[in-house]
Write a protein that holds these residues in place. Structure first.
Motif, mmCIF file in Angstrom:
data_model
loop_
_atom_site.group_PDB
_atom_site.id
_atom_site.type_symbol
_atom_site.label_atom_id
_atom_site.label_comp_id
_atom_site.label_asym_id
_atom_site.label_seq_id
_atom_site.Cartn_x
_atom_site.Cartn_y
_atom_site.Cartn_z
ATOM 1 N N ASN A 1 45.874 27.210 -9.200
ATOM 2 C CA ASN A 1 45.502 27.556 -7.833
ATOM 3 C C ASN A 1 46.581 28.395 -7.153
ATOM 4 O O ASN A 1 46.270 29.325 -6.388
ATOM 5 N N TYR A 2 47.843 28.125 -7.438
ATOM 6 C CA TYR A 2 48.886 29.006 -6.896
ATOM 7 C C TYR A 2 48.855 30.379 -7.557
ATOM 8 O O TYR A 2 49.150 31.387 -6.925
ATOM 9 N N PHE A 3 48.496 30.423 -8.825
ATOM 10 C CA PHE A 3 48.288 31.703 -9.515
ATOM 11 C C PHE A 3 47.229 32.521 -8.781
ATOM 12 O O PHE A 3 47.396 33.727 -8.543
ATOM 13 N N ILE A 4 46.121 31.887 -8.397
ATOM 14 C CA ILE A 4 45.055 32.570 -7.665
ATOM 15 C C ILE A 4 45.565 33.056 -6.313
ATOM 16 O O ILE A 4 45.381 34.223 -5.937
ATOM 17 N N LEU A 5 46.206 32.166 -5.561
ATOM 18 C CA LEU A 5 46.695 32.529 -4.227
ATOM 19 C C LEU A 5 47.746 33.638 -4.299
ATOM 20 O O LEU A 5 47.735 34.575 -3.495
ATOM 21 N N TYR A 6 48.637 33.527 -5.263
ATOM 22 C CA TYR A 6 49.721 34.511 -5.421
ATOM 23 C C TYR A 6 49.171 35.902 -5.674
ATOM 24 O O TYR A 6 49.677 36.891 -5.129
ATOM 25 N N HIS A 7 48.130 36.017 -6.468
ATOM 26 C CA HIS A 7 47.578 37.325 -6.797
ATOM 27 C C HIS A 7 46.508 37.787 -5.814
ATOM 28 O O HIS A 7 46.016 38.913 -5.949
ATOM 29 N N SER A 8 46.149 36.927 -4.857
ATOM 30 C CA SER A 8 45.057 37.259 -3.954
ATOM 31 C C SER A 8 45.508 37.555 -2.531
ATOM 32 O O SER A 8 44.985 38.469 -1.889
ATOM 33 N N PHE A 9 46.464 36.790 -2.002
ATOM 34 C CA PHE A 9 46.765 36.824 -0.577
ATOM 35 C C PHE A 9 48.159 37.373 -0.276
ATOM 36 O O PHE A 9 49.151 36.982 -0.899
ATOM 37 N N ASN A 10 48.217 38.284 0.708
ATOM 38 C CA ASN A 10 49.473 38.657 1.378
ATOM 39 C C ASN A 10 50.585 39.036 0.410
ATOM 40 O O ASN A 10 51.746 38.681 0.606
ATOM 41 N N GLU A 11 50.223 39.757 -0.673
ATOM 42 C CA GLU A 11 51.195 40.195 -1.684
ATOM 43 C C GLU A 11 51.972 39.030 -2.292
ATOM 44 O O GLU A 11 53.109 39.184 -2.738
ATOM 45 N N GLY A 12 51.355 37.860 -2.311
ATOM 46 C CA GLY A 12 51.985 36.702 -2.933
ATOM 47 C C GLY A 12 52.882 35.896 -2.028
ATOM 48 O O GLY A 12 53.438 34.876 -2.454
ATOM 49 N N ASN A 13 53.043 36.305 -0.790
ATOM 50 C CA ASN A 13 53.894 35.594 0.164
ATOM 51 C C ASN A 13 53.052 34.560 0.914
ATOM 52 O O ASN A 13 52.329 34.888 1.860
ATOM 53 N N ILE A 14 53.156 33.321 0.494
ATOM 54 C CA ILE A 14 52.281 32.261 0.999
ATOM 55 C C ILE A 14 53.074 30.957 1.122
ATOM 56 O O ILE A 14 54.158 30.830 0.551
ATOM 57 N N PRO A 15 52.550 29.965 1.846
ATOM 58 C CA PRO A 15 53.230 28.663 1.920
ATOM 59 C C PRO A 15 53.179 27.921 0.585
ATOM 60 O O PRO A 15 52.224 28.054 -0.189
ATOM 61 N N ILE A 16 54.210 27.120 0.346
ATOM 62 C CA ILE A 16 54.262 26.243 -0.826
ATOM 63 C C ILE A 16 54.207 24.799 -0.360
ATOM 64 O O ILE A 16 54.990 24.383 0.498
ATOM 65 N N PHE A 17 53.287 24.036 -0.934
ATOM 66 C CA PHE A 17 53.216 22.593 -0.730
ATOM 67 C C PHE A 17 53.523 21.931 -2.062
ATOM 68 O O PHE A 17 52.751 22.046 -3.007
ATOM 69 N N SER A 18 54.629 21.240 -2.129
ATOM 70 C CA SER A 18 55.004 20.550 -3.362
ATOM 71 C C SER A 18 54.922 19.039 -3.222
ATOM 72 O O SER A 18 55.060 18.318 -4.215
#
Length: 589
Positions: free
Chosen positions: A153-170
């Motif tokens: 899911n982070y792979f999807i978000l990284y390649h889809s949104f805002n040039e990969g600059n997104i929040p991280i929830f660990s």
């Protein structure tokens, strides 16, 4: 048919548990009738139940929004109206951060990540506490699956949104403030999910058996790591991962390309990452209920040519590429017997016939009819429908009979398959200067569908097959890969790959501009119905014409708006959704 089943309770369990515990002193006594985080996540069964709920979140079509990703690319046209009328903001490249589909995609990916974090955190606390070694191993397998699903899911978000600059929830949020996380730079996001994938690759099995068939595997983790390197232009590293997928996990191309598109042969030898769906039960649920085990993304109705919604049909240029794909006439798979008992060659390639429905395809039936032209009238200037994601092969007359009163599908979504890895490995080889190695793997894919191979006659792995007898350079082979091989093999599949490709190649704007210059018309086609009557299917045989030809029909023009409206800084990636901008006060801190 399907190997992973989901409880109705489990679907909402993961989210429910986070909000059900209280800290006020007068509520310290545990209510035995209330499931809470204080009494849940204490056993192996608890985390296994949580993993089942996580798989359910991961199966949501909103993680991918495939149709909308298609419409953002050069592969599709679709609005449900007759050409040239089109109001779809993704096709027109006029979407903004309020668009509902991108907000749904963002929300669903983070819901899945949220579910994954609950399983990951709970399992990590339990590891080392079990009396039996087999329970420790089972817990580690649960952890590895959860980390792969979170990594994907982070792979999807990284390649889809805002040039990969997104929040991280660990971690699992414990109070309201924890739900608001700031944007992390793309390099940190990539490093985070690559660690998940690395752990999964080292701890997941190569293959699951029996009732566990369909769970994620080590090969999927390695493939996702390879794709991450490829998409970032790191071709040496990507090639290493792809070669491992090819050599180390026992994958093989299915003899029939069609095994990858319908309920036929699910979880086959070619499948690397696959989402499982079923219509075996849950008939009591509504047609859009997220608890259903069917695909409520309704791809079947969005793609089908029989009483479908026409959300996405193949773009004109792609239909012509399918129509014009050359056969390997030395391959007996291209020989068929006509109604008079005479041997002849197929009209279209196997890859074409299994990928899209063309009105004049005589060699592969459609929804119980002998030809697609008998099954549907191809009206409103639709000259080809994707067969992928539809139940045309089951013999029913339309999708509504597959699931009466519901809009559902049991077709698994193959997100990564071996043919894709072969082609991506070939791209790496072209970039690294090894054209012969690239040809070898492209021709493996082409030979599976009995189409003419690339390169000099008498060469390669299949010297007796028909070749195009062209001497390819790195430049010409890359052009073929980008505009023929990738789209013909993989159209309407995956998790938004085509947009990623067009972006990383830096050609999306120019591609729209080039396609907007093409001009078309379409001839009529006469169909003989099962009862012997003749019916004309109007404007169904698509043709491309020179721009100055008097027969050009401007109603067939495509990508006119996209060529003008596309702005790389605004449309290459999905923007951060307005739902996040409005609700997250920590986003830019």
């Amino acid at each position: 048919m399907k190997k992973i089943y989901f409880s109705q309770i489990v679907t909402t369990l993961v989210i429910f548990l986070t909000f059900s515990s209280c800290s006020d002193d007068y509520l310290d006594q545990t209510n035995p009738n209330n499931i809470s985080t204080d009494i849940f996540w204490e056993t192996l069964d608890d985390v296994d139940l949580g993993l089942t709920a996580l798989y359910k979140h991961w199966s949501s079509a909103n993680n991918i929004i495939l149709v909308d990703e298609l419409l953002r690319s050069d592969l599709a046209w679709g609005s449900g109206y007759q050409r040239p009328t089109n109001s779809n903001v993704y096709y027109q490249q006029t979407f903004n951060n309020a668009a509902p589909e991108l907000n749904n995609k963002w929300a669903q990916n983070y819901k899945t990540i949220f579910a994954a974090n609950q399983v990951i955190n709970a399992t990590q606390k339990l590891l080392g506490t079990f009396d039996k070694e087999e329970d420790e191993e089972a817990a580690k397998l649960i952890l590895a699956q959860a980390r792969l699903l979170r990594g994907h899911n982070y792979f999807i978000l990284y390649h889809s949104f805002n040039e990969g600059n997104i929040p991280i929830f660990s971690e699992v949020p414990e109070d309201e403030a924890d739900f608001y996380q700031p944007i992390q730079d793309a390099a940190s996001v990539r490093a985070f999910y690559m660690e998940d994938l690395k752990f999964a690759a080292e701890n997941l099995p190569v293959k699951w058996e029996g009732k566990d068939l369909g769970r994620v595997t080590a090969g999927a983790a390695v493939a996702l790591m390879g794709q991450t390197h490829l998409y970032n232009g790191e071709f040496d590293e990507a090639a290493t991962y792809f070669k491992s997928v090819i050599n180390d996990f026992g994958y093989s191309l299915t003899p029939n390309i069609g095994s990858n598109f319908t309920t036929l042969d699910e979880f086959n030898s070619e499948s690397i990452l696959e989402v499982s769906y079923s219509m075996d039960y849950k008939n009591e649920l509504g047609p859009w209920d997220s608890r259903d085990v069917a695909n409520t993304g309704s791809y079947n109705k969005k793609f089908t040519g029989v009483q479908g919604w026409r959300n996405a049909v193949a773009a004109n240029w792609l239909i012509l590429e399918y129509r014009n794909e050359k056969l390997d006439y030395s391959d007996n798979r291209n020989k068929v017997i006509d109604e008079e008992g005479n041997e002849k060659f197929r009209k279209f390639s196997l890859r074409t016939s299994w990928s899209i429905a063309l009105v004049d395809d005589p060699d592969l039936g459609y929804y119980g009819f002998d030809t697609p032209g008998q099954a549907t009238n191809f009206n409103v200037k639709m000259t080809g429908y994707w067969r992928k994601h539809t139940n045309w092969d089951l013999g029913e007359k339309n999708e509504d009979l597959i699931s009466p009163g519901k809009v559902r599908s049991a077709i698994n979504e193959r997100l990564i398959r071996l043919a894709e890895v072969y082609l991506q490995y070939a791209e790496c080889m072209i970039e690294l200067g090894d054209v012969e190695e690239a040809l070898l793997y492209i021709n493996k894919v082409r030979h599976r569908s009995a189409v003419q191979l690339l390169g000099a006659n008498g060469t390669g792995e299949y010297p007796s097959s028909d070749h195009d007898n062209i001497s390819y350079t790195a430049e010409t082979l890359m052009h073929h890969l980008r505009f023929k091989e990738y789209p013909l093999e993989l159209s309407a599949e995956g998790d938004g790959n085509r947009n990623i490709d067009l972006n990383r190649w830096g050609i999306k704007k120019s591609r729209f501009q080039e396609l907007a210059q093409r001009r078309y018309t379409a001839d009529n086609y006469e169909v003989i119905m099962p009862d012997g009557t003749k019916i004309t299917r109007w404007g169904t045989i698509l043709k491309e014409l020179p721009t100055d030809d008097p027969l050009v029909d401007p109603n067939w023009n495509e990508f006119q708006e996209a060529s003008q409206n596309y702005i790389e800084s605004e449309h290459a990636y999905w923007p951060l959704p307005n739902s996040e901008l409005i609700t997250n006060p920590e986003l830019y801190k």
